[in-house]
Design an enzyme around this catalytic site. Structure first.
Site, PDB file in Angstrom:
ATOM      1  N   LYS B   8       7.890  -4.719   8.560  1.00  0.00           N
ATOM      2  CA  LYS B   8       7.708  -5.426   7.051  1.00  0.00           C
ATOM      3  C   LYS B   8       7.935  -4.232   5.951  1.00  0.00           C
ATOM      4  CE  LYS B   8       3.486  -4.069   5.998  1.00  0.00           C
ATOM      5  NZ  LYS B   8       2.090  -4.360   5.690  1.00  0.00           N
ATOM      6  N   GLN B   9       8.011  -4.895   4.531  1.00  0.00           N
ATOM      7  CA  GLN B   9       8.268  -4.097   3.567  1.00  0.00           C
ATOM      8  C   GLN B   9       6.740  -3.731   2.913  1.00  0.00           C
ATOM      9  OE1 GLN B   9      11.645  -4.497   1.419  1.00  0.00           O
ATOM     10  NE2 GLN B   9      11.107  -3.408  -0.011  1.00  0.00           N
ATOM     11  N   GLY B  10       6.484  -2.637   2.943  1.00  0.00           N
ATOM     12  CA  GLY B  10       5.134  -2.464   2.446  1.00  0.00           C
ATOM     13  C   GLY B  10       5.284  -2.007   1.053  1.00  0.00           C
ATOM     14  N   ALA B  11       4.278  -1.316   0.434  1.00  0.00           N
ATOM     15  CA  ALA B  11       3.968  -0.952  -0.902  1.00  0.00           C
ATOM     16  C   ALA B  11       5.190   0.407  -1.479  1.00  0.00           C
ATOM     17  CB  ALA B  11       2.798  -0.766  -1.473  1.00  0.00           C
ATOM     18  N   GLU B  12       5.368   1.181  -0.328  1.00  0.00           N
ATOM     19  CA  GLU B  12       5.893   2.288  -0.610  1.00  0.00           C
ATOM     20  C   GLU B  12       7.341   2.382   0.036  1.00  0.00           C
ATOM     21  OE1 GLU B  12       4.422   6.090  -1.089  1.00  0.00           O
ATOM     22  OE2 GLU B  12       2.436   5.646  -0.165  1.00  0.00           O
ATOM     23  N   ARG B  14      10.007   1.031   3.794  1.00  0.00           N
ATOM     24  CA  ARG B  14      10.102  -0.311   4.865  1.00  0.00           C
ATOM     25  C   ARG B  14       9.621   0.423   5.929  1.00  0.00           C
ATOM     26  NH1 ARG B  14      15.755  -0.391   2.743  1.00  0.00           N
ATOM     27  NH2 ARG B  14      15.804  -2.003   1.046  1.00  0.00           N
ATOM     28  N   LYS B  28       8.294   4.860   9.096  1.00  0.00           N
ATOM     29  CA  LYS B  28       7.971   4.489   7.732  1.00  0.00           C
ATOM     30  C   LYS B  28       9.100   5.087   6.851  1.00  0.00           C
ATOM     31  CE  LYS B  28       3.993   4.469   4.383  1.00  0.00           C
ATOM     32  NZ  LYS B  28       2.752   4.829   4.370  1.00  0.00           N
ATOM     33  N   ASP B 125      -5.830   5.567  -1.834  1.00  0.00           N
ATOM     34  CA  ASP B 125      -5.578   4.178  -2.193  1.00  0.00           C
ATOM     35  C   ASP B 125      -6.295   3.191  -1.072  1.00  0.00           C
ATOM     36  OD1 ASP B 125      -4.280   1.884  -2.839  1.00  0.00           O
ATOM     37  OD2 ASP B 125      -2.258   2.432  -1.767  1.00  0.00           O
TER      38      ASP B 125
END
Lengths: 335, 225
Positions: B8-12, B14, B28, B125
């Site tokens: 998936k593509q996270g906030a920071e 891939r 990550k 976060d």
């Protein structure tokens, strides 16, 4: 069919506009511009609004082609904003509502931006970045409220830009942010500045102080004013894009909408677009007619409230400097 | 990255899934963000990779579950770490269970946070998307809270700090994320604070005072009196 007249004057823009069922009939605006190196103060800004409000109102009605008797509802900015300018315009809203015998609705300024942005761009359920001289918020709709996911913990991004423009004595005409944007296009050398992201929140006051203290030295060391504008924009916009991306990922959202005065900055739009492209999301943005404070956005949000049955008692039609986006119950969306 | 597939593509960055040294692994990758100036991008990425790896190790010492760290590759901007094949994000778990279970979990979250702050780790976060529940018996069943382990992820914005101020801000970030995501936010956060108190006896008072201060700082809040 709803015809709504909106009056806005929460900061240095005086705007009056008329909406008819999602169509802009007129959108008139007058901006109070201060000399280079100076910001706008409440007293003088209110004075400006008082001097110009009847002229702008007359223009808005003439251009729209509607008669006062055809208007269904008068909408004004209840807050947030500067007290004196807000009051100077609210008085006019109250007066014409009584004169023409129309219902009166106080509108949250931020909600006005969001609803106008949604109408113009057609974005259905976007994650919203609201950036202006007084506000910096990342907002998403959930359970009948526009929820604030992230925001500035000190000054707004536009305030940071405006005050930096004063350091360089840039012109406030048409706006300090616009002049910084034009200079930044010619900037080449990037200076590393403080970068402050806390979760989905941002902070700009440290960056401003850093620039205020060192601008002179940078200029002596061979950096140009253009380089400073460039470095500042690159840094603060990267912070905004990063936090917006965090909110997108957290909400599984595929749409971003940028609203507010800083939202018409093309570099910010370009950076946001690159971020969206990288994750298959879609960017929606508007131009200066709707990004910068205006009357029609107040009319639009007011029309939505009016259509969904919102009524406001006369004694509730006051103004307030503090009025958060998430205090308003959204009665006009059913998702 | 041979044998790895995009997860998936996270906030920071891939997130890729694959195998490393025979173990199920997450990679990550904080890929180059084209919207950022290259200088800013490389310095931020370096800083975040460092923070993430450091805090994971510190959490391990403090007895807080995080993915195990396998490899940090600065040049390729990738961290390789443990992949939990059977896990659910706390955000989804809370929306699917009763209020009672959600509150129990919240207490568990609070206790883990108390421990984290007692070790001076500030997550930076905290959201319910950054916490996982993993089945202890390696099954894809998430019904009994006692069979589930709580795992913290995404330490990219973390840092080490002993002051109550940063801990208060950390809790405030969580509170705000809860309010914007969950309808039960109020009771959940109360439970979080209860759990926190139980694990951080020496410092919770000071942190709670700071939390009140931080709450009052929010912009444009209605003030009475």
């Amino acid at each position: 069919m709803v015809i709504a007249l909106g009056l806005e004057g929460s900061a240095n823009k005086l705007g009056i506009g008329i909406m008819k069922d999602g169509k802009v009939l007129s959108n008139c605006r007058k901006t109070y511009i201060t000399p280079p190196g100076e910001g706008f103060l409440p007293k003088e800004t209110a004075e400006h609004h008082r001097q110009n409000v009847t002229k702008v109102l007359k223009d808005a009605i003439d251009q729209s082609g509607v008669k006062p008797s055809e208007i269904d509802v008068i909408c004004y900015t209840k807050g947030p904003g500067m007290g004196a300018p807000l009051a100077s315009v609210a008085v006019v809203a109250r007066t014409i509502a009584q004169l023409w015998n129309k219902p009166l609705l106080g509108v949250n300024h931020c909600i006005g931006h969001i609803e106008m942005g949604r109408l113009i761009t057609g974005a259905a359920n976007p994650t919203v970045l609201y950036v202006s001289g007084g506000n910096t918020q990342i907002i998403a709709y959930s359970r009948e409220r526009y929820r604030i996911f992230g925001e500035t913990i000190d000054i707004a991004v536009g305030n940071c830009l405006d005050r930096f423009a004063r350091v360089l004595k840039l012109s406030n005409d048409p706006s300090p942010g616009y002049n910084i944007e034009q200079m930044a296009k010619k900037g080449k050398k990037y200076i590393q500045l403080p970068y402050c992201v806390k979760g989905m929140d941002v902070s700009f006051s440290g960056i401003l102080t850093f620039m205020e203290e060192r601008a002179e030295k940078f200029l002596k060391d061979g950096y140009t004013p253009e380089d400073l504008c460039f470095s500042l924009q690159e840094t603060i916009f990267a912070m905004l894009v990063e936090t917006t991306e965090r909110a997108l990922a957290h909400c599984n959202s595929q749409e971003v909408l940028i609203v507010g005065g800083v939202g018409c900055n093309e570099r910010l739009q370009e950076m946001m677009k690159q971020m969206c492209d990288e994750r298959g999301a879609k960017l929606f943005a508007t131009d200066e007619r709707f990004c910068i404070d205006n009357g029609v956005m107040i009319a639009q949000a007011g029309a939505e409230m009016f259509s969904s049955g919102t009524k406001m008692k006369w004694e509730d039609c006051f103004i307030t400097q503090r009025y958060r986006t998430d205090e308003v119950k959204v009665t006009w969306r059913n998702d | 990255m041979e044998g790895f597939e995009l997860f998936k593509q996270g906030a920071e960055g891939r997130i890729f899934k694959g195998t490393y040294l025979g173990k199920p692994t997450i990679a990550k990758e904080r890929f180059v963000k084209k919207y950022r100036h290259p200088d800013l991008d490389s310095s931020l990425t370096r800083e975040r990779i460092k923070s993430e790896s450091r805090s994971i190790i510190r959490c391990k010492n403090a007895g807080i579950r995080t993915p195990a760290l396998y490899l940090v590759d600065f040049n390729r901007r990738i961290i390789f770490m443990e992949h939990f094949e059977n896990s659910i994000v706390v955000k989804d778990f809370i929306s699917s269970v009763s209020e009672e279970v959600a509150n129990k979990l919240a207490c568990k979250v609070g206790a883990a946070l108390g421990k984290m702050h007692a070790s001076n780790i500030i997550h930076g976060d905290l959201t319910t998307s950054n916490m996982l529940l993993v089945n202890k018996n390696n099954q894809a069943v998430y019904e009994e809270l006692k069979d589930l382990d709580l795992i913290f992820i995404d330490f990219g914005l973390s840092h080490i700090e002993s002051s109550a101020e940063d801990k208060g801000v950390d809790l405030y970030v969580l509170e705000r994320a809860l309010i914007s995501t969950h309808s039960l936010a109020k009771s959940i956060f109360e439970q979080v604070l209860d759990g926190y108190k139980s694990e951080y006896k020496s410092g919770f008072k000071e942190v709670f005072i700071k939390l009140e201060e931080v709450r009052a700082r929010g912009r444009k809040r209605t003030m009475v009196g």
